[in-house]
Design an enzyme around this catalytic site. Structure first.
Site, short mmCIF file in Angstrom:
data_model
loop_
_atom_site.label_atom_id
_atom_site.label_comp_id
_atom_site.label_asym_id
_atom_site.label_seq_id
_atom_site.Cartn_x
_atom_site.Cartn_y
_atom_site.Cartn_z
N GLU A 65 0.87 -1.19 0.00
CA GLU A 65 0.00 0.00 0.00
C GLU A 65 0.91 1.24 0.00
O GLU A 65 2.01 1.22 0.56
CB GLU A 65 -0.88 -0.07 1.26
CG GLU A 65 -1.77 1.14 1.49
CD GLU A 65 -1.00 2.29 2.13
OE1 GLU A 65 -0.10 2.02 2.94
OE2 GLU A 65 -1.26 3.45 1.76
N HIS B 256 -9.81 6.79 1.99
CA HIS B 256 -8.94 6.02 2.89
C HIS B 256 -8.70 6.73 4.23
O HIS B 256 -8.97 6.17 5.29
CB HIS B 256 -7.57 5.81 2.23
CG HIS B 256 -7.60 5.15 0.90
ND1 HIS B 256 -7.82 3.79 0.72
CD2 HIS B 256 -7.39 5.67 -0.35
CE1 HIS B 256 -7.75 3.51 -0.57
NE2 HIS B 256 -7.51 4.61 -1.23
O1 RIB Z 1 -2.94 4.11 -0.08
C1 RIB Z 1 -3.75 5.19 0.30
C2 RIB Z 1 -2.95 6.20 1.06
O2 RIB Z 1 -1.91 6.72 0.23
C3 RIB Z 1 -3.78 7.42 1.49
O3 RIB Z 1 -3.23 7.94 2.67
C4 RIB Z 1 -3.57 8.39 0.37
O4 RIB Z 1 -3.67 9.75 0.80
C5 RIB Z 1 -2.15 8.10 -0.01
O5 RIB Z 1 -1.31 8.86 0.85
#
Ligand code: RIB
Ligand code: CA
Length: 308
Positions: free
Chosen positions: A163, A236
């Site tokens: 992520e 998110h």
């Molecule tokens: O993967 C999602 C995250 O990465 C969120 O915090 C978005 O703002 C990016 O920073």
């Protein structure tokens, strides 16, 4: 009243998270710190300053922090958030400056002077948090709780394994998850349940000027999900702030989370073991989606009253 220090990289969803922290009358946003991430630090900091003045939380300090990750080269997410970081939202330039303090010093000072009172929420790469821990190892003793948006126990969104927030600075994440505190890891498996679908966007359009100028454009610039059943942008970072105010909306499981920092294909992966007998994290796995949107849009409606 829950006090929150938000470390962020605004960022479409970081901006929506700031709005929630400002709009919910049961949350006191005590400080904002910025980090390089979605876009470069000057832009994430300018975005935070613009949002502060547009929304009116001008007494809250905003301090800039790390421009680059601990050891790796910076990789932004401008393809998702737009070159300036707020999609196609254009706000007046800030007239009030950022704090002269470094973000790390503001984080340490705020937590030290309010032991057990302030919830630390991080919605960007964890560089500032790692630096604060290295400078002040007692930090975990002073937080009321520590919540991040980051990681995943299934797939990533930047690579198949990672992520973005963890991918951007895996070494910082490794320090953070090994600091001895409980990390509430609000990851993609949770946040991809918080999608601004067409019916949700229709409700956002009832937020008057705030909806038209900020909430709708921030929530419709990018699609995280495009399937027959569900299409829209995931908010998110809003989930991380919502966790502080409405933990009952989340079903969570304890887990041991380790960070991959050396993998060629897996760097930034959060390796989540729900069977561990020595958990260092609490991982929200299910969201009460209707309850989340009722809560979030309710707080936005309160903020909208100030933006007439
Ligand atoms: O993967 C999602 C995250 O990465 C969120 O915090 C978005 O703002 C990016 O920073
Ligand atoms: Ca973010």
């Amino acid at each position: 009243m829950r006090k929150i220090l938000l470390d962020c990289d605004p960022g479409l969803d970081d901006a929506l998270a700031l709005l929630l922290a400002h709009g919910d009358p049961e949350i006191e946003l005590v400080a904002v710190t910025t980090v390089g991430g979605n876009v470069a630090l000057p832009n994430t900091t300018r975005n935070a300053l613009q949002l502060r003045e547009y929304l009116g939380f001008t007494t809250v300090p905003v301090a800039a922090g790390a421009a680059v990750p601990l050891v790796r080269a910076a990789e932004d997410a401008a393809h998702v958030h737009g070159a300036e970081g707020l999609g196609n939202v254009v706000l007046p330039l800030p007239t009030l400056p950022a704090s002269t303090q470094h973000a790390v010093d503001l984080i340490i000072g705020t937590l030290r002077s309010n032991p057990g009172q302030v919830h630390l929420v991080a919605t960007g790469p964890l560089t500032n948090i790692a630096l604060a821990l290295q400078q002040e190892p007692r930090l975990p003793e002073w937080v009321a709780s520590f919540v991040i948006m980051g990681g995943s126990f299934t797939r990533g969104n930047t690579t198949p394994a990672a992520e973005y927030n963890i991918f951007a600075d895996p070494e910082a994440a490794a320090i953070v998850f090994d600091a001895g505190w409980q990390v509430v890891m609000v990851g993609l498996d949770l946040t991809l349940q918080a999608i601004a679908t067409a019916p949700i966007v229709a409700r956002m359009q009832n937020l008057g000027r705030l909806g038209e100028e900020l909430v709708v454009p921030l929530s419709t610039f990018w699609n995280d999900v495009e399937t027959a059943e569900l299409t829209g942008q995931a908010v998110h970072d809003v989930c991380a702030v919502a966790y502080i105010a409405r933990p009952g909306l989340f079903t969570s499981r304890p887990a041991r989370v380790d960070i991959e920092t050396t993998g060629t294909f897996t760097a930034g992966m959060t390796v989540v073991d729900f069977d561990s007998t020595s958990p260092n994290a609490l991982v929200p796995v299910r969201l009460d989606v209707d309850g989340f949107w009722d809560y979030t849009l309710g707080a936005y409606a309160i903020a909208a009253e100030e933006i007439k």
